[in-house]
Each structure stands twice: as C-alpha cells, then as structure tokens.
Write an enzyme that holds these catalytic residues in place. Structure first.
Site, PDB file in Angstrom:
ATOM      1  N   ASP A   1       0.829  -1.209   0.000  1.00 35.24           N
ATOM      2  CA  ASP A   1       0.000   0.000   0.000  1.00 35.24           C
ATOM      3  C   ASP A   1       0.865   1.262   0.000  1.00 35.24           C
ATOM      4  O   ASP A   1       1.971   1.264   0.532  1.00 35.24           O
ATOM      5  CB  ASP A   1      -0.861  -0.040   1.273  1.00 35.24           C
ATOM      6  CG  ASP A   1      -2.073   0.850   1.180  1.00 35.24           C
ATOM      7  OD1 ASP A   1      -2.190   1.596   0.197  1.00 35.24           O
ATOM      8  OD2 ASP A   1      -2.908   0.784   2.099  1.00 35.24           O
TER       9      ASP A   1
ATOM     10  N   LYS B   1      -1.060  -8.596  -4.889  1.00 34.60           N
ATOM     11  CA  LYS B   1      -1.626  -8.831  -3.551  1.00 34.60           C
ATOM     12  C   LYS B   1      -2.959  -8.086  -3.516  1.00 34.60           C
ATOM     13  O   LYS B   1      -2.993  -6.853  -3.574  1.00 34.60           O
ATOM     14  CB  LYS B   1      -0.678  -8.313  -2.467  1.00 34.60           C
ATOM     15  CG  LYS B   1      -1.244  -8.458  -1.050  1.00 34.60           C
ATOM     16  CD  LYS B   1      -0.211  -8.029  -0.014  1.00 34.60           C
ATOM     17  CE  LYS B   1      -0.787  -8.000   1.392  1.00 34.60           C
ATOM     18  NZ  LYS B   1       0.156  -7.400   2.355  1.00 34.60           N
ATOM     19  N   TRP B   2      -4.045  -8.852  -3.452  1.00 37.63           N
ATOM     20  CA  TRP B   2      -5.411  -8.297  -3.527  1.00 37.63           C
ATOM     21  C   TRP B   2      -5.956  -8.226  -2.115  1.00 37.63           C
ATOM     22  O   TRP B   2      -6.231  -9.234  -1.487  1.00 37.63           O
ATOM     23  CB  TRP B   2      -6.259  -9.215  -4.407  1.00 37.63           C
ATOM     24  CG  TRP B   2      -7.661  -8.795  -4.666  1.00 37.63           C
ATOM     25  CD1 TRP B   2      -8.666  -8.668  -3.759  1.00 37.63           C
ATOM     26  CD2 TRP B   2      -8.242  -8.478  -5.944  1.00 37.63           C
ATOM     27  NE1 TRP B   2      -9.827  -8.301  -4.376  1.00 37.63           N
ATOM     28  CE2 TRP B   2      -9.596  -8.178  -5.722  1.00 37.63           C
ATOM     29  CE3 TRP B   2      -7.753  -8.432  -7.249  1.00 37.63           C
ATOM     30  CZ2 TRP B   2     -10.465  -7.840  -6.766  1.00 37.63           C
ATOM     31  CZ3 TRP B   2      -8.617  -8.098  -8.277  1.00 37.63           C
ATOM     32  CH2 TRP B   2      -9.954  -7.803  -8.038  1.00 37.63           C
ATOM     33  N   ASP B   3      -6.125  -6.998  -1.617  1.00 36.89           N
ATOM     34  CA  ASP B   3      -6.511  -6.804  -0.225  1.00 36.89           C
ATOM     35  C   ASP B   3      -8.000  -6.461  -0.118  1.00 36.89           C
ATOM     36  O   ASP B   3      -8.637  -6.057  -1.106  1.00 36.89           O
ATOM     37  CB  ASP B   3      -5.652  -5.666   0.353  1.00 36.89           C
ATOM     38  CG  ASP B   3      -5.461  -5.758   1.854  1.00 36.89           C
ATOM     39  OD1 ASP B   3      -6.162  -6.541   2.501  1.00 36.89           O
ATOM     40  OD2 ASP B   3      -4.600  -5.020   2.381  1.00 36.89           O
ATOM     41  N   MET B   4      -8.556  -6.578   1.060  1.00 33.90           N
ATOM     42  CA  MET B   4      -9.971  -6.245   1.301  1.00 33.90           C
ATOM     43  C   MET B   4     -10.117  -5.989   2.789  1.00 33.90           C
ATOM     44  O   MET B   4     -10.084  -6.908   3.580  1.00 33.90           O
ATOM     45  CB  MET B   4     -10.832  -7.420   0.849  1.00 33.90           C
ATOM     46  CG  MET B   4     -12.298  -7.122   0.699  1.00 33.90           C
ATOM     47  SD  MET B   4     -13.173  -7.087   2.244  1.00 33.90           S
ATOM     48  CE  MET B   4     -13.967  -8.645   2.248  1.00 33.90           C
ATOM     49  N   ASN B   5     -10.228  -4.698   3.145  1.00 28.88           N
ATOM     50  CA  ASN B   5     -10.053  -4.338   4.555  1.00 28.88           C
ATOM     51  C   ASN B   5     -11.283  -3.833   5.288  1.00 28.88           C
ATOM     52  O   ASN B   5     -11.146  -3.218   6.342  1.00 28.88           O
ATOM     53  CB  ASN B   5      -8.947  -3.284   4.678  1.00 28.88           C
ATOM     54  CG  ASN B   5      -7.580  -3.901   4.453  1.00 28.88           C
ATOM     55  OD1 ASN B   5      -7.197  -4.833   5.148  1.00 28.88           O
ATOM     56  ND2 ASN B   5      -6.851  -3.411   3.463  1.00 28.88           N
TER      57      ASN B   5
ATOM     58  N   ASP C   1      -2.039 -10.592   9.661  1.00 31.57           N
ATOM     59  CA  ASP C   1      -1.141  -9.445   9.831  1.00 31.57           C
ATOM     60  C   ASP C   1      -0.218  -9.687  11.017  1.00 31.57           C
ATOM     61  O   ASP C   1       0.708  -8.911  11.251  1.00 31.57           O
ATOM     62  CB  ASP C   1      -1.948  -8.168  10.084  1.00 31.57           C
ATOM     63  CG  ASP C   1      -2.393  -7.521   8.779  1.00 31.57           C
ATOM     64  OD1 ASP C   1      -1.974  -8.003   7.717  1.00 31.57           O
ATOM     65  OD2 ASP C   1      -3.164  -6.545   8.829  1.00 31.57           O
TER      66      ASP C   1
HETATM   67  C1  DGJ Z   1      -3.901  -4.959   5.374  1.00 31.69           C
HETATM   68  C2  DGJ Z   1      -2.973  -6.089   5.029  1.00 31.69           C
HETATM   69  O1  DGJ Z   1      -3.284  -7.215   5.791  1.00 31.69           O
HETATM   70  C3  DGJ Z   1      -1.544  -5.648   5.196  1.00 31.69           C
HETATM   71  O2  DGJ Z   1      -0.672  -6.704   4.915  1.00 31.69           O
HETATM   72  C4  DGJ Z   1      -1.278  -4.481   4.293  1.00 31.69           C
HETATM   73  O3  DGJ Z   1      -1.344  -4.877   2.958  1.00 31.69           O
HETATM   74  C5  DGJ Z   1      -2.274  -3.356   4.580  1.00 31.69           C
HETATM   75  N1  DGJ Z   1      -3.621  -3.824   4.528  1.00 31.69           N
HETATM   76  C6  DGJ Z   1      -2.109  -2.228   3.605  1.00 31.69           C
HETATM   77  O4  DGJ Z   1      -3.028  -1.240   3.781  1.00 31.69           O
END
Ligand code: DGJ
Length: 775
Positions: free
Chosen positions: A363, A472-476, A542
């Site tokens: 990111d 790396k496809w993230d989803m937060n 994480d």
């Molecule tokens: C959450 C991910 O789990 C982290 O490894 C990292 O990519 C952050 N997002 C980046 O915003």
C-alpha cells in the site's frame, strides 16, 4: 467410482465410502459415510423402523413406522414430520412446505460446470452423480450434485433449486450440504478469531440442540472460518474417525451441527441464511456453493492430508498447481505508507542480495494515498513518489534478478477519491442512511456491471502496463450497507456481490495465468477455498509474531496446505505483541508456509543479514518439501511445546517450537512419523545463530574479555558475532525414530557446550531427516 444398484447409490473413493438409498416413498436415506466398504446389500446399515415411535408425525396414512424425523436423510424439507433444522426454506403458494422425492438421476464423467460460482477442478477418475428430486405440488425441482474425487478421498456436494411452478418462489435458505450421521460421541472443532489472531482451534462436544457457526461480515471472515471438523471421542491426530467440511465460497456462510432425539447428528453447511433472500421467477434456478467433505479413520492428520491433497490438486489455480511459491519481500511492515522509488530501490538491492525472488510493493504507491483515509479507487501511480514511473522500478528490480508484485484493494472506495467524487452511487449504500465506514472506506457495489468493468480494466491495465507478475489483492472492511439497486431484492446483495467478485477475478486473472495472486483481507479475513480458485496463496495474518503464528498456522493446517499459507519474517520486538523472539524462530515458523520477509532492510545487522541469507538458501533447498510435503502435527502433550513435521518416506523436516521455558526443562522427545521402518536416517538440526544480545550478562562466560552487557562494545560485537546453535545430530532406523529421539538437554544454567539446546522462551529448532542410503 460411483455405482447405482437397486436404488442404492454407492460413492467410493480410494479409502472412503458414501452410501445412500431410496426409501419406499422416494426419500433419500443416508446409510454410511466412513471407511471404504465394497458395494453390497446395505440393509444392515438402514435405520430400523421396527415399531411406531411415540409423538411422531407420520408421512403416509396407515404407515405408522415411516416417520421422517427418525430417518437419516440426504436432504430434508419442511412440514413432512422431520423436525430437525431444514436445509431449505422456500416460500411458494404452499407456504414453506416442501417435500422432495426422487425423480431420476444421471452419472457424468468429471465435474458439472457452475453458472458463476467457483467449483473444484476435475481430474483422473472424477465423476458426478446428479440426483433430481421434485416437489410437484410446490412446483420445485431440486438437483443434488455429488462429485467424487477418488485420488484425494474427497466428495463435494451442491444443490440447485429450480422453480417449476407458475408464481415466484422466494428462497430464504438453501444449504449446500446436509449430512445425518450416527453420533459416535463427536467433538466439533471450529477455527475462530479475528484480526491478528485468526484460526484458533476451539472444541466443544456435540450435545442435544444446535451448535452453529458462520459469518455475516460479507466475507468468509476470520471470526469463523468456513472449514469445520467433527471427530469421534476416541480420535486423535493419528487415529480414529474424523470428518472435515468446507465450502468453496468467500461470502456469508453458516455451518450447523444438530443432535436429535434418536442420536443422529445433522451437519449442514452453506450460505448464511441471515438477511438472505433470492426470488425465483418461474423457470429460474438458484445454485449453492460447493461443499467439501472428507473422512479419515487415520485421525486428524489423515484428514488434513486428504484436504491438503484436494486443495493442491483441485482447488488452487491450475497454472500454479505444484509450482513452488517464490521467496517474497514485502514493503508493508518496513515502511507502511512511506514508500518511494529511492527507499524501495534500496530495499530491492538488499533483498536481492539476501536471495529474495519476488519484490512486493504494498500500500501507499498510488496518487493521494498518504494514509488509509483516502484515494482507494484511484490506482494511478504517484508521480511524486515514483518520478520515473512504476515501470522503471519494475525494470530495475528485474535487473536485480527479481520479479515485482503490486498491492491493490479493488473492491473498495475512499470517500476522498476521484472515483467516489465521479460515482458516489458506485458504493454499496442503504438509501437515506449515512455510510458505516470501516478503515475510512466503503465497499464498491460489485452487483453493478459498470463497477465490475471499471475494476477489470483498471487492475488489468495496471498489471499489463508495468509487467507485474504478482498481485496482492486486499480487502479491509466488512460489508455493512448491504443494499444495491442492481439486484431484484435487497436480500440478494451479499451473494450477488460474491458472484460479481468471482466474475471480476476470472476476467482479470483468467487471461493472465502467469500472474501469481495472493489474497489478503486485513490478514486472514478471507481465507477460504473460494479465493483459492484464483489465488495460489493467502496472507494468513497481519500477525507475524511467530508464537502467535504457531496457533494461527496450526489452525489453518487442519484444512489448508502449507503451499497456500503465506508466512513472513518481520522485526522483533513484534509490532503488535511487543514479544521479542529470536530471528531463527521467526524463520522456523514461517518456513512451514510460503516464506517472505517484511523488514526494514536498512537496519539489518551484518549478523542478521548472514542469518537471513542462510535461511533463504535453506528454504529454497527444501522448498518442495516445505510447501507440498505431507504435513503432520505431532502431539507433545504440553501446550508450551509444538511440533510439526513435513514430508515422509525418504525425507522430512521437523520443527520443534517452545512457547515458554520452564526452569530445569524436562527431556524433550521428538518422534518422527511416516518413515520406512527399516531404512536408516540421519537427523540434523539446521544450523542457526544465537545473537549475542540474547545472552545478556551470560556473554561473559564465553567472552575472553569482560564486557558490559549494555555497553557500546557489546552493542557493536553483537551485530557482528553470534554463537552457533543447532549442533545436534542423531541417526536411526525409521521405526526407531518413530519411537522418539531423546533430544540433547536444554540450557538450564549449569554449563554450555555446542550441543546444549539454547531454547529459552520462544526458541525453536528445525531438523532435517534424510535417508542415509538415499544420499
Ligand atoms: C492490510 C494487510 O493485511 C496488510 O498486509 C497491508 O497490505 C495493509 N492492509 C495495507 O493497507
């Protein structure tokens, strides 16, 4: 192999059998799911309807012994006398009343394609049985699909409900799987947690009533993984009956276990019914996600082996199947949002020297992304941070001998973004309600075809224009505002979102099979088989603290192979737990997965660089085994001690981990399983370093001159010198090693020589096991 004879359906894998039979009224009676049995007269396995049962609602007038409540069924309805939880709730002009009876069946080679959902790939000997049931009165047809994967001892199931009536049918629940088993004193194991503590195993006995687990977050979630286990009271890691269940699905899910009055356990798994509705117009059908079932009479390790072989052979993307995962460097925990061309170039130079193969820009790389409050949705490279452009960096990394990967979070939008300003209606939003934000961001409405096109074009162009070979496809954030104007009923939103996501993934990665996709959702918030149809690995957590990872990776290991478990080494004291752990242990745990480093490489000491270089070399040498070998959890009988083994036959690697030291430690025994009994093996501890600052004042026992443990000299020396650790070796036959090596003694303050094991708190050792006559 599938055989149908005299109304009995025999589904056979290499070591398991799954049988059911028609009853005189056309219901499907479940007979057996367990050890392999040759097809034969199954009458002894049928439930006996010897006499009428009290307080029973019977199915047909005058047939007082035929009560559905007492029959183990393959798929029940509502209103016919079975009062256990039903797998189906569909409202027609007959209310929720449904009675599905046999109409016909067919046998097909391979799998049956799905319209929009991911399903496992076929292969050698894979066959599908489709049994069609119907409720003529309600105007419904139900197809039950059973796919048999003989080589990996897995059976999958799904259901397709079609409205054959004249009015709309409103579907509220349709489970992928119902399985009625006789109770053998079962224990249910679930894998639960949350951010930075995913997949912790929890056990509870099956007792009367219903236990249910699942997710309502819009994703499979770290709260409760969709995979569950059920094992008999006499089962352990190596012995006894064990069942495993999972779903090839990434959205809201539910699994329940119900023990009834007759001593049956009903297992159900599928889409979470909460807030789910799916109207079916005449002729329309709804298809469930695929449920995965495995059985082992070789305990939980046997079950894991079946699930691992299934995932490696039939779930992960075909182009990545069996392909070693690269050693990764990831910028996140080193730099967070503070990345730019200069800093990343310095990291890349260092990473290449250490032996890294894939350099990942996490990111913070795109315009406006100064922190997590903004810019999601606008994936244009930040020209200030990368004045020469991204491609120039990718080329530089390639010259250093590494591939480059990029982080994206395409399902999301920040309110402070160009995308949101242009299309505020593209976010999922309840009309008239303020957005419930998570990490200052909202979900894009993947039910909207225009949104899907946008994501496909943006991410596709990003990959192609810069030559990325990894994403790396993230989803937060979780789904909160589940309303889309692009579906016929608000209750369709969560599932339609998943279908939209699967379409997007297929359109991006289907034509780019060379691109390695790693899925991530604040760590392991979406660690499931649906994602693994496109992603070859998933960021497990994480939390990279190796002691927490022992629980997380062990939890995942029950149902997911090491080849999909992304595991990185990061700085110590750890950023979330403040736990100070040896670099060796951080590696030794991460080695049981896809290895990576997330480290500020500018601050590595020369000794740490040497250690990491050797770790990576060791990992590459044993990577096939570490990622694809047969995995076993070795019971130690003590919470503070964890042992994992990967590999069997000619070679294995065993990890011995100590969560916490006890004064005057007991002797440790290391049993090694799965070796040839008569062959002779050599067992060597992997050489590793004890950094001098770990020894404190003890250093003066080995130093020729007296040093202030907190002084400048010590500070300088400890960056350049270390003590060797892991100087043990043993040998013996396979059967001798299975009995358990009595390891060298641990340090307990009475003296030191090279063979003393210096574990202390959080210490660990890896042992290589090699057949001597094979070297
Ligand atoms: C959450 C991910 O789990 C982290 O490894 C990292 O990519 C952050 N997002 C980046 O915003």
């Amino acid at each position: 192999m599938i055989e149908v004879r005299d109304g009995v359906f025999f589904l056979q894998t290499r070591t398991t059998s799954y049988w059911f039979a028609l009853t005189e009224h056309g219901h499907l009676e479940h007979l057996h799911y367990g050890p392999l049995l040759p097809p034969q007269d199954p009458s002894a396995l049928r439930v006996k309807r010897t006499v009428e049962f009290g307080a029973t609602v019977v199915y047909a007038p005058g047939e007082m012994e035929y009560g559905l409540d007492a029959i183990p069924l393959e798929y029940s309805g509502i209103g016919q006398g079975d009062y256990r939880m039903s797998p189906v709730e569909v409202f027609t002009t007959h209310g929720a009343d449904t009675d599905f009876v046999y109409r016909d069946h067919r046998l097909l080679d391979g799998t049956v394609a799905s319209a929009g959902l991911p399903i496992a790939d076929g292969g050698e000997g894979v066959q599908t049985l489709e049994v069609t049931l119907a409720d003529e009165r309600a105007g419904l047809e139900l197809a039950l699909l059973y796919t048999v994967f003989p080589d990996v001892d897995v059976i999958t199931r799904r259901a397709v409900l079609r409205n054959t009536g004249e009015g709309t049918a409103e579907l509220a629940k349709l489970a992928s799987l119902q399985l009625d088993l006789p109770d053998r004193g079962y224990t249910i194991r679930t894998f639960d947690g949350g951010w930075i503590h995913e997949a912790h195993a929890h056990d509870r006995p099956v007792t009367s009533g219903v236990f249910s687990t699942g997710s309502t977050t819009g994703a499979s979630s770290a709260r409760h993984n969709p995979g569950t286990l059920l094992f008999a009271s006499d089962a352990d890691e190596e012995r006894g009956w064990a069942y495993g269940f999972n779903l090839v699905y990434s959205g809201n899910h539910a699994t329940s276990f119900e023990r009834d009055q007759h001593g049956s356990v009903r297992v159900m798994a599928g889409i979470q019914p909460q807030a789910f509705r799916w109207p079916l117009a005449p002729g329309e059908a709804f298809e469930t996600p695929e449920a995965v079932l495995a059985f082992s009479d070789e305990g939980l390790n046997g079950l894991s082996d079946r699930m691992h072989r299934f995932v490696n052979g039939h779930i992960t993307p075909a182009a990545q199947r069996g392909v070693p995962r690269p050693v990764v460097y990831n910028s996140w925990e080193a730099a967070f949002f503070e990345i730019d061309e200069k800093r990343l170039t310095a990291y890349a130079r260092q990473a290449a020297k250490l032996g890294v193969e894939l350099f990942v820009i996490d990111d913070g790389w795109f315009a406006g992304r100064a922190d997590d409050t903004r810019a999601l949705g606008d994936y244009t490279v930040d020209a200030k941070k990368f004045p020469a452009g991204m491609k120039a960096l990718v080329d530089r990394v390639a010259k250093l001998g590494m591939r480059t990967g990029i982080w994206v979070e395409p399902e999301m939008v920040s309110e402070d973004s160009e995308l949101y300003r242009a299309h505020p209606d593209w976010a999922l939003r309840i009309p008239g309600k303020a957005a419930r934000e998570g990490r200052h961001q909202q979900l894009l409405d993947l039910c909207n075809p225009a949104v899907r096109d946008y994501i496909v074009e943006q991410v596709g162009a990003l990959i192609d224009d810069n030559g990325f070979s990894y994403v790396k496809w993230d989803m937060n954030r979780h789904m909160a505002d589940a309303y889309s104007p692009h579906v016929a009923h608000p209750g369709m939103t969560a599932h339609a979102f998943q279908l939209g996501l699967y379409e997007v993934l297929e359109r991006i990665f289907g034509p780019r099979p060379h691109v390695l996709l790693e899925m991530c959702s604040s760590g392991g918030n979406r660690f499931d088989l649906g994602m693994l149809r496109w992603a070859a690995m998933i960021w497990t957590s994480d939390d990279t603290d190796p002691i927490e990872r022992l629980d997380i990776q062990q939890g995942m290991s029950y149902l997911y192979p090491q080849s999909v478990v992304s595991a990185h080494v990061s700085a110590s004291p750890h950023q979330q737990t403040l736990r100070d752990t040896p670099l060796s242990t951080r590696f030794n745990v991460a080695a049981f997965g896809c290895l990576g480093y997330e480290y500020d490489l500018d601050f590595l000491t020369p000794e740490e660089k040497r250690e990491i270089t050797e770790q990576i070399a060791f990992y590459k040498q044993h990577r096939e085994l570490l990622q694809f070998g047969r995995f076993r959890r070795i019971p130690s009988g003590r919470r503070e001690r964890v042992m994992w083994q990967i590999g069997e036959g000619d070679a294995a690697i065993v990890g011995n981990f100590q969560r916490g030291v006890r004064a005057a430690p007991e002797r440790d025994i290391l049993p090694i399983a799965g070796l040839h009994p008569d062959a002779v093996y050599r067992v060597d501890a992997k050489p590793q370093r004890i950094m001098l600052d770990r020894l404190g004042a003890l250093v003066n026992h080995v130093s020729p001159v007296r040093l202030d443990p907190n002084g400048l000299v010590m500070n300088v020396v400890s960056k350049r010198r270390s003590l060797p650790d892991g100087v043990e070796s043993y040998h013996g036959t396979g059967e001798l090693l299975a009995a358990g090596i009595k390891l060298e003694m641990q340090f307990s303050g009475t003296g030191h020589n090279p063979a003393v094991r210096m574990l202390g708190d959080f210490g660990s050792t890896l042992y290589t096991v090699v057949r001597e006559d094979a070297t």
